[in-house]
Design an enzyme around this catalytic site. Sequence first.
Site, mmCIF file in Angstrom:
data_model
loop_
_atom_site.group_PDB
_atom_site.id
_atom_site.type_symbol
_atom_site.label_atom_id
_atom_site.label_comp_id
_atom_site.label_asym_id
_atom_site.label_seq_id
_atom_site.Cartn_x
_atom_site.Cartn_y
_atom_site.Cartn_z
ATOM 1 N N PRO A 140 -1.910 8.182 2.546
ATOM 2 C CA PRO A 140 -3.148 7.417 2.697
ATOM 3 C C PRO A 140 -4.441 8.222 2.872
ATOM 4 O O PRO A 140 -5.070 8.199 3.923
ATOM 5 C CB PRO A 140 -2.860 6.562 3.935
ATOM 6 C CG PRO A 140 -1.935 7.400 4.743
ATOM 7 C CD PRO A 140 -1.077 8.127 3.742
ATOM 8 N N CYS A 141 -4.875 8.873 1.801
ATOM 9 C CA CYS A 141 -6.132 9.611 1.863
ATOM 10 C C CYS A 141 -7.332 8.667 1.964
ATOM 11 O O CYS A 141 -8.426 9.106 2.329
ATOM 12 C CB CYS A 141 -6.265 10.568 0.680
ATOM 13 S SG CYS A 141 -6.049 9.794 -0.922
#
Length: 176
Positions: A140-141
Amino acid sequence: MPLKPTLTVQSHSFPCGELWLGSYGGRLCLCSWAALPHHSLVERRLTRLLKAEAVEGTSEVIDLARRQLDEYFALRRRAFSVPLLTVGTDFRRRVWRALLTIPYGETLSYARLAARVGSPLATRAAASACGANALSILIPCHRVTGSDGSLTGYGGGLAAKRTLLCLERRGSVTPI
């Protein structure tokens, strides 16, 4: 001459855009936004580093990823159990592992991310590692922000980043 290994890729539409999913050796190695030029760079980097040929098709792990992403967008899933394959330098892999520790619905600044991986002066390198993340959403950037909490850079574009954060924080795709 031996055949090249195969990177199996397939596109799927989700509420915030079309994603290309890719598998190699029974693990997902690609979840990239189709609409942006960034996608073709990521796929070319993967095929080069894996010494593989991209072939359109499906696999068990692509089907699993699609189902879990559908559940995520339907607010029935907060974490993924898809087996992942990350392809990159040691530093990038450390950053990607750190991204997996950011809780659903929360954010972390690039500076704090760099400190978390033991390189507090490497904020730009941490941001670059986020940009090189081939497994968007699953790693989850989108949960990484500027030091002031502002939304900065995202392979899927800032609108997709805003949508994902709204989904996680409010259970809707209404902008923050």
